[in-house]
Design a protein around this motif. Structure first.
Motif, short mmCIF file in Angstrom:
data_model
loop_
_atom_site.label_atom_id
_atom_site.label_comp_id
_atom_site.label_asym_id
_atom_site.label_seq_id
_atom_site.Cartn_x
_atom_site.Cartn_y
_atom_site.Cartn_z
N SER A 15 0.85 -1.19 0.00
CA SER A 15 0.00 0.00 0.00
C SER A 15 0.88 1.24 0.00
N LEU A 16 0.57 2.19 -0.88
CA LEU A 16 1.38 3.40 -1.02
C LEU A 16 0.50 4.63 -1.10
N GLN A 17 1.02 5.72 -0.53
CA GLN A 17 0.44 7.04 -0.71
C GLN A 17 1.37 7.80 -1.67
N VAL A 18 0.86 8.19 -2.81
CA VAL A 18 1.68 8.84 -3.83
C VAL A 18 1.33 10.32 -3.85
N PHE A 19 2.32 11.18 -3.51
CA PHE A 19 2.00 12.60 -3.37
C PHE A 19 2.91 13.52 -4.19
N GLU A 20 4.14 13.08 -4.53
CA GLU A 20 5.00 13.96 -5.32
C GLU A 20 4.39 14.19 -6.70
N PRO A 21 4.52 15.40 -7.23
CA PRO A 21 3.92 15.71 -8.54
C PRO A 21 4.33 14.74 -9.64
N ARG A 22 5.62 14.40 -9.74
CA ARG A 22 6.06 13.53 -10.84
C ARG A 22 5.49 12.12 -10.69
N TYR A 23 5.35 11.66 -9.44
CA TYR A 23 4.85 10.31 -9.24
C TYR A 23 3.33 10.25 -9.35
N ARG A 24 2.65 11.36 -9.11
CA ARG A 24 1.22 11.39 -9.43
C ARG A 24 1.03 11.25 -10.95
N LYS A 25 1.90 11.93 -11.72
CA LYS A 25 1.86 11.77 -13.18
C LYS A 25 2.19 10.33 -13.57
N MET A 26 3.11 9.72 -12.84
CA MET A 26 3.48 8.33 -13.12
C MET A 26 2.27 7.40 -12.94
N ILE A 27 1.53 7.59 -11.85
CA ILE A 27 0.36 6.74 -11.60
C ILE A 27 -0.69 6.96 -12.70
N GLU A 28 -0.86 8.18 -13.12
CA GLU A 28 -1.79 8.46 -14.22
C GLU A 28 -1.36 7.75 -15.49
N ALA A 29 -0.05 7.72 -15.76
CA ALA A 29 0.46 7.03 -16.94
C ALA A 29 0.28 5.52 -16.83
N VAL A 30 0.54 4.97 -15.64
CA VAL A 30 0.36 3.54 -15.42
C VAL A 30 -1.09 3.15 -15.67
N GLU A 31 -2.01 3.97 -15.17
CA GLU A 31 -3.42 3.67 -15.33
C GLU A 31 -3.87 3.81 -16.78
N SER A 32 -3.53 4.92 -17.43
CA SER A 32 -4.03 5.19 -18.78
C SER A 32 -3.41 4.28 -19.83
N ARG A 33 -2.18 3.83 -19.60
CA ARG A 33 -1.47 3.01 -20.59
C ARG A 33 -1.40 1.53 -20.19
N ASP A 34 -2.07 1.19 -19.11
CA ASP A 34 -2.12 -0.20 -18.64
C ASP A 34 -0.71 -0.77 -18.45
N LEU A 35 0.13 -0.03 -17.73
CA LEU A 35 1.50 -0.45 -17.47
C LEU A 35 1.61 -1.14 -16.12
N LEU A 36 2.71 -1.86 -15.93
CA LEU A 36 3.03 -2.40 -14.62
C LEU A 36 3.86 -1.37 -13.86
N LEU A 37 3.72 -1.37 -12.56
CA LEU A 37 4.53 -0.50 -11.71
C LEU A 37 5.59 -1.33 -11.02
N GLY A 38 6.82 -0.87 -11.09
CA GLY A 38 7.91 -1.54 -10.41
C GLY A 38 8.40 -0.71 -9.24
N ILE A 39 8.67 -1.36 -8.12
CA ILE A 39 9.30 -0.69 -6.98
C ILE A 39 10.72 -1.21 -6.85
N SER A 40 11.65 -0.28 -6.82
CA SER A 40 13.07 -0.61 -6.79
C SER A 40 13.71 -0.02 -5.54
N LEU A 41 14.61 -0.78 -4.93
CA LEU A 41 15.39 -0.25 -3.81
C LEU A 41 16.23 0.91 -4.31
N ALA A 42 16.06 2.07 -3.71
CA ALA A 42 16.76 3.27 -4.15
C ALA A 42 18.26 3.15 -3.90
N GLY A 43 19.03 3.61 -4.88
CA GLY A 43 20.48 3.67 -4.75
C GLY A 43 20.92 5.07 -4.39
#
Length: 208
Positions: A15-43
Motif C-alpha cells: 500500500s502506497l500514498q503517492v504525493f509527489e507531482p512527478r509520481y502522481r503523473k506516473m500513476i496516471e500514466a500507469v493507469e491510462s497506458r495499462d503499465l506495470l509499476l515496479g518498486i526498486s530499492l533506491a540507490g
C-alpha cells in the motif's frame, strides 16, 4: 519507482500514498497506458532539491534516486484519489524483473524489463523449509507472547513456502537491503534459508 529502504517480492501487496507531482503523473500514466509499476530499492541520490522553509512536497519533487536494476513489479489498484491530488494505491507484486533499458528518466522512470523466472525448486525441500520456518518462528515468539505465537502458528499453517515467506514479511519490519537480498536469491528455498538465519535477530530467545 525507486524508494529508500524499500524492496518488494512477488506475492506481496504494498500500500502506497503517492504525493509527489512527478509520481502522481506516473500513476496516471500507469493507469491510462495499462503499465506495470515496479518498486526498486533506491540507490545513490542523483538530484537533491533545495528544501528551504517553504518546501512543499505536494507541489515540488523530492530527491531523485538511482534505481536498482532488479525489482518487483505488478499491476496497481487505485483505492482513492484525494482532493489534493494524492493517490492511495495497492501494488500487487507479481514478478521479479530486471531493467533492460530505460526509455524515459524524467519526470519519472519508464523502462523495458525482462521477467526473471526462479530456478527449479525441490518440492520436498520447500515443504521441509516451510515447516521449519513455522516451527522456528512459533518457538521464538512463544517466550515473548504465547498468544502471538498461537496466532502465527495458525496463520502459517498449511501455507506453501512462498506464501509463508510473504506472510512472515508482513509480520515484522525488514530493511529494504535485506528484502533485496531475498529478492535476488534464485528460488524460494534459498530465500527461506536466508530468512531462517535472520529470525534470531528479530526474536532473540531469552535464557534463564
Amino acid at each position: 519507482f525507486p524508494l529508500p529502504d524499500v524492496a518488494v517480492l512477488p506475492g506481496e501487496i504494498i500500500s502506497l500514498q503517492v504525493f509527489e507531482p512527478r509520481y502522481r503523473k506516473m500513476i496516471e500514466a500507469v493507469e491510462s497506458r495499462d503499465l506495470l509499476l515496479g518498486i526498486s530499492l533506491a540507490g545513490k541520490v542523483l538530484h537533491s532539491p533545495d528544501q528551504g522553509a517553504d518546501f512543499d512536497p505536494f507541489l515540488r519533487n523530492q530527491k531523485l534516486y538511482e534505481p536498482n536494476t532488479i525489482l518487483g513489479c505488478g499491476p496497481i489498484v487505485i483505492k482513492d484519489r484525494l482532493p489534493d491530488g494524492r493517490f492511495m494505491i495497492d501494488l500487487h507484486v507479481k514478478h521479479k524483473s530486471e531493467i533492460i533499458e530505460f526509455t524515459q528518466t524524467l519526470p519519472f522512470y519508464l523502462a523495458k524489463v525482462a521477467k526473471i523466472e526462479d530456478a527449479t525448486d525441490d518440492q520436498k525441500q520447500q515443504m521441509d523449509l516451510a515447516n521449519k520456518l513455522r516451527t522456528e518462528l512459533v518457538l521464538m515468539t512463544k517466550a515473548l507472547d504465547p498468544t502471538i505465537s498461537t496466532t502465527i502458528a495458525r496463520e502459517l499453517d498449511g501455507l506453501e513456502l512462498n506464501e509463508a515467506i510473504v506472510t512472515i514479511l508482513s509480520m515484522a519490519r525488514f530493511s529494504g537491503e535485506f528484502k533485496q537480498r531475498l529478492l535476488e536469491r534464485t528460488n524460494w528455498s534459498q530465500r527461506a534459508e536466508v530468512l531462517i538465519d535472520k529470525l534470531p535477530e528479530l526474536f532473540p530467545r531469552t535464557t534463564h
